[in-house]
Design a protein around this motif. Structure first.
Motif, mmCIF file in Angstrom:
data_model
loop_
_atom_site.group_PDB
_atom_site.id
_atom_site.type_symbol
_atom_site.label_atom_id
_atom_site.label_comp_id
_atom_site.label_asym_id
_atom_site.label_seq_id
_atom_site.Cartn_x
_atom_site.Cartn_y
_atom_site.Cartn_z
ATOM 1 N N LEU A 74 0.837 -1.350 -0.081
ATOM 2 C CA LEU A 74 -0.065 -0.060 0.183
ATOM 3 C C LEU A 74 0.950 1.251 0.046
ATOM 4 N N PRO A 75 1.873 1.441 0.752
ATOM 5 C CA PRO A 75 2.554 2.642 0.809
ATOM 6 C C PRO A 75 3.226 2.916 -0.557
ATOM 7 N N GLN A 76 3.684 1.932 -1.253
ATOM 8 C CA GLN A 76 4.335 2.100 -2.697
ATOM 9 C C GLN A 76 3.237 2.699 -3.478
ATOM 10 N N VAL A 77 2.009 2.104 -3.236
ATOM 11 C CA VAL A 77 0.803 2.866 -4.194
ATOM 12 C C VAL A 77 0.577 3.961 -3.982
ATOM 13 N N LEU A 78 0.572 4.509 -2.730
ATOM 14 C CA LEU A 78 0.083 5.749 -2.114
ATOM 15 C C LEU A 78 1.295 7.022 -2.887
ATOM 16 N N MET A 79 2.619 6.240 -2.946
ATOM 17 C CA MET A 79 3.614 7.011 -3.345
ATOM 18 C C MET A 79 3.755 7.350 -4.526
ATOM 19 N N LEU A 80 3.064 6.269 -5.491
ATOM 20 C CA LEU A 80 2.807 6.748 -6.829
ATOM 21 C C LEU A 80 2.077 8.065 -6.732
ATOM 22 N N THR A 81 1.298 8.252 -6.173
ATOM 23 C CA THR A 81 0.391 9.430 -6.319
ATOM 24 C C THR A 81 1.304 10.550 -5.959
ATOM 25 N N ALA A 82 1.831 10.549 -4.491
ATOM 26 C CA ALA A 82 2.836 11.486 -4.094
ATOM 27 C C ALA A 82 3.801 11.857 -5.026
ATOM 28 N N ILE A 83 4.358 10.965 -5.818
ATOM 29 C CA ILE A 83 5.382 11.339 -7.047
ATOM 30 C C ILE A 83 4.838 12.155 -8.042
ATOM 31 N N VAL A 84 3.585 11.912 -8.713
ATOM 32 C CA VAL A 84 3.052 12.762 -9.329
ATOM 33 C C VAL A 84 2.742 14.156 -8.893
ATOM 34 N N VAL A 85 2.228 14.163 -7.701
ATOM 35 C CA VAL A 85 2.161 15.404 -6.934
ATOM 36 C C VAL A 85 3.472 16.413 -6.914
ATOM 37 N N GLY A 86 4.486 15.740 -6.420
ATOM 38 C CA GLY A 86 5.738 16.088 -6.443
ATOM 39 C C GLY A 86 6.428 16.551 -7.833
ATOM 40 N N VAL A 87 5.955 15.745 -8.871
ATOM 41 C CA VAL A 87 6.412 16.194 -10.077
ATOM 42 C C VAL A 87 5.532 17.670 -10.522
ATOM 43 N N THR A 90 7.196 20.450 -8.867
ATOM 44 C CA THR A 90 8.186 21.001 -9.408
ATOM 45 C C THR A 90 8.111 21.812 -10.690
ATOM 46 N N ALA A 91 7.302 21.016 -11.577
ATOM 47 C CA ALA A 91 7.038 21.672 -12.884
ATOM 48 C C ALA A 91 6.337 23.002 -12.869
ATOM 49 N N LEU A 92 5.324 23.013 -11.954
ATOM 50 C CA LEU A 92 4.872 24.506 -11.731
ATOM 51 C C LEU A 92 5.525 25.644 -11.187
ATOM 52 N N GLY A 93 6.624 25.007 -10.041
ATOM 53 C CA GLY A 93 7.780 25.799 -9.721
ATOM 54 C C GLY A 93 8.535 26.380 -10.662
ATOM 55 N N PHE A 94 9.074 25.303 -11.584
ATOM 56 C CA PHE A 94 9.897 25.888 -12.897
ATOM 57 C C PHE A 94 9.224 26.691 -13.499
ATOM 58 N N ALA A 95 7.999 26.719 -13.917
ATOM 59 C CA ALA A 95 7.368 27.485 -14.883
ATOM 60 C C ALA A 95 7.196 29.094 -14.429
ATOM 61 N N LEU A 96 7.178 29.005 -13.119
ATOM 62 C CA LEU A 96 6.939 30.116 -12.250
ATOM 63 C C LEU A 96 8.438 31.031 -12.222
ATOM 64 N N VAL A 97 9.533 30.098 -12.074
ATOM 65 C CA VAL A 97 10.921 30.511 -12.177
ATOM 66 C C VAL A 97 11.144 31.320 -13.633
ATOM 67 N N ILE A 98 10.553 30.585 -14.640
ATOM 68 C CA ILE A 98 10.733 31.100 -15.977
ATOM 69 C C ILE A 98 10.085 32.349 -15.981
ATOM 70 N N ARG A 99 8.849 32.463 -15.781
ATOM 71 C CA ARG A 99 8.231 33.866 -15.622
ATOM 72 C C ARG A 99 8.743 34.877 -14.965
#
Lengths: 119, 497
Positions: A74-87, A90-99
């Protein structure tokens, strides 16, 4: 005592990763480095969850007569979601940094603050 | 039948958001968003009517039985929060019809409204779910979309405000996730009801305290409870008007809801009383009330002033929770509702000022009230509600809050509430004075030709949104039964009475 320390070695390492991430996040003024620290911080939590599910001598959780001890999936399955959230974070953060770079021509926090105060 | 409706609250915005994102036409995307909000509002109303007398509506996702599957367990508190969130979404949807095109590039309106719907979805999801990991996921959905929404503000400071919020919000959510991990390690379950039921079997473990502190810190950051509020003023101050309205009225409220769930449903009350959490919250609440009000009074820009006032109002709610009595808790839950209405109305007023005068600086707006008497009157009325003048919604909560504090003879708390209210008078007066009593002068504002006094008048949709809010302030101030009974039922259920 030594047994306690050695028995929890994965947790000690995770704490180190987490604190390095958090310290980077707090101490750096460069926005990219801040995001890198944030990503490390999140990764440490993912590692924490995954090592939480591991059972000593446990196998993959597939029903088979030859094995009786299974790791908790179960924890591994939960972390799949958390990895997506983390990505996504980070992507949103990079987009903000570019702007921010486009409109301030800087990604150093103290320079940006100074520009904001002057305005 | 109602069980099936609950999941629709999440599914409808989830399906409509990507559809909205592919369109570029403002009118079309706006219409989709408003209809989604209205549908969600109607569904929340139906659910609240169903659960108000203490019944539960339970929906098991995919037919998996809890604690294995995710369960949506709706009681009066869930439905109440869902109703507030979707109601504010409707009002800010009406407001955005004119405001969004003037602040956001029309080619981006599809993306803007898609993010808005995702934010609505996340907040509704938090309010509905009974699974603590699912709650984290919804928390992140709403947070990520709100970072994107805030960054769409016209000034470049919106970007830095959004970035600061992203960093702090992610730290908060990650702390929450660590706490959930510890709790899962101790209990082996993620279902809130299941954890609470078997709590006594693992309450001696050290892990459980650690989990509690991590979860509490994470939520306090999200709810902007003093001293973890530093992201809030800039984020609300620089966001587009529609976003300021929606987030100021809902985002922190939903986080407070999570706090209530954790304190009263997940952990037994006696457990965290031993950790001196009520005392801690009481002190933070009092300091937050005074600090927020004083800082609001020092501001020279309306949106930032309102944002700091939010910090103070969250302080009132925290005080109500920390008093741990039925009256206090009723006041706290009632203030969730009342503050949502008041702050939405005031931010709508500020949004109209942005639309008409292109500025919210008090020095730019001198004497402006005379040329917009209706807007000014509605804003002044909402301001009176914020102070807590009898006959407005603000008075009702302050009254119960004071009553709860006096019952327990906590005079310092009474003092803090009074000082906060005095500064509230001062900062509301600051707006009124600048808008109405200062002599009018020629408007010299960016992008408006010098000497040109033909500023655009507020559109009907903006006026409608503003007056919906102002009338709600008056109506629920005079006829307090509906929200009071709901809040009282919630408080009793939380305290297990």
């Amino acid at each position: 005592m030594l047994e306690y320390v050695a028995g929890h070695v994965n947790y000690w390492l995770i704490i180190v990763v987490m604190m390095v991430g958090l310290y980077t996040l707090i101490s750096r003024t460069n926005l990219m480095k801040k995001l890198a620290g944030l990503a490390m911080f999140q990764t440490a939590v993912i590692l924490f969850y995954v090592s939480l599910g591991k059972v000593k001598d446990g196998t993959v959780p597939i029903v088979d007569d030859a094995y009786e001890i299974y790791s908790n999936p179960l924890p591994q399955v939960l972390m799949l979601t958390a990895i997506v959230v983390g990505v996504a974070t980070t992507a949103l953060g990079f987009a903000l940094v570019i702007r921010i770079k486009e409109s301030y021509d800087s990604i150093e926090e103290d320079e940006i603050n100074k520009l904001d105060q002057d305005a | 039948m109602t069980e099936q409706l609950t999941i629709l609250l999440v599914v409808i915005p989830l399906l409509s958001a990507p559809i909205t994102a592919i369109f570029k036409n403002h009118l079309l995307t706006w219409a989709i968003t408003l209809s989604v909000s209205i549908v969600c509002f109607a569904i929340s109303g139906v659910i609240l009517a169903e659960v108000i007398d203490g019944k539960h509506v339970i929906y098991e996702l995919g037919g998996w039985r809890p604690p294995w599957g995710i369960e949506y367990k709706i009681d009066s508190l869930n439905a109440f929060i869902a109703l507030i969130v979707s109601g504010i979404a409707v009002v800010s949807g009406i407001f955005s019809f004119r405001s969004a095109p003037s602040e956001i590039d029309t080619t981006q309106s599809g993306l803007f409204y898609a993010a808005f719907q995702l934010c609505l979805l996340g907040l509704l999801g938090i309010a509905l779910t009974g699974d603590i990991f699912n709650l984290f996921v919804f928390l992140e959905i709403s947070s990520l979309s709100s970072y994107a929404l805030i960054s769409m503000g016209r000034k470049r400071q919106a970007l830095t405000a959004s970035f600061a919020y992203l960093i702090l919000g992610t730290i908060g959510a990650t702390f929450f996730l660590i706490g959930v991990g510890f709790l899962y390690a101790a209990s082996g379950s993620l279902n809130i009801a299941d954890i609470a039921e078997r709590f006594s079997s693992f309450e001696d473990m050290q892990l459980v305290v650690t989990a509690f502190i991590f979860i509490l810190l994470g939520i306090a950051l999200k709810a902007a409870i003093f001293p973890l509020h530093s992201w809030l003023p800039n984020a609300y101050g620089f966001a587009p008007s529609t976003v300021s309205i929606f987030l100021s009225a809902t985002a922190t409220k939903v986080s407070i809801y999570v706090l209530l769930r954790v304190l009263f449903d997940l952990y037994p009350i006696a457990y965290w009383q031993e950790l001196l959490i009520p005392q801690l919250l009481l002190v933070l609440g009092c300091v937050g009330v005074i600090y927020g009000s004083v800082r609001a009074w020092q501001q020279v820009e309306i949106k930032r002033l309102l944002a700091f006032s939010s910090v103070a109002q969250i302080g009132y709610i925290v005080i109500g929770i920390a008093l741990l009595t039925e009256t206090g808790l009723t006041a706290a839950v009632l203030h969730l509702f009342n503050h949502a209405i008041i702050k939405a109305t005031l931010f709508i007023g500020a949004g109209i000022l942005v639309y008409r005068a292109n500025s919210t600086k008090l020095s730019d707006l001198r004497g402006f009230g005379a040329s917009m008497p209706w807007t000014f009157f509605a804003m002044a009325f909402a301001g009176l509600s914020l102070i807590g003048v009898p006959g407005t919604v603000g008075f009702v909560t302050k009254w119960y809050l004071l009553e709860a504090a006096i019952q327990q003879s906590k005079w310092i708390v009474v003092g803090a509430i009074v000082i906060g209210s005095v500064f509230a008078i001062a900062y509301v007066w600051k707006i009124v004075e600048a808008l109405y009593f200062n002599s009018k002068r020629k408007i010299h504002i960016q992008h408006v030709k010098s000497g040109d006094i033909n500023i655009p008048s507020a559109s009907k949709s903006m006026g409608l949104a503003l007056w919906l809010g102002a009338i709600a302030c008056l109506y629920f101030g005079l006829f307090t039964n509906i929200p009071f009974n709901a809040a009282n039922a919630v408080a009793k259920a939380l305290l297990g009475m």
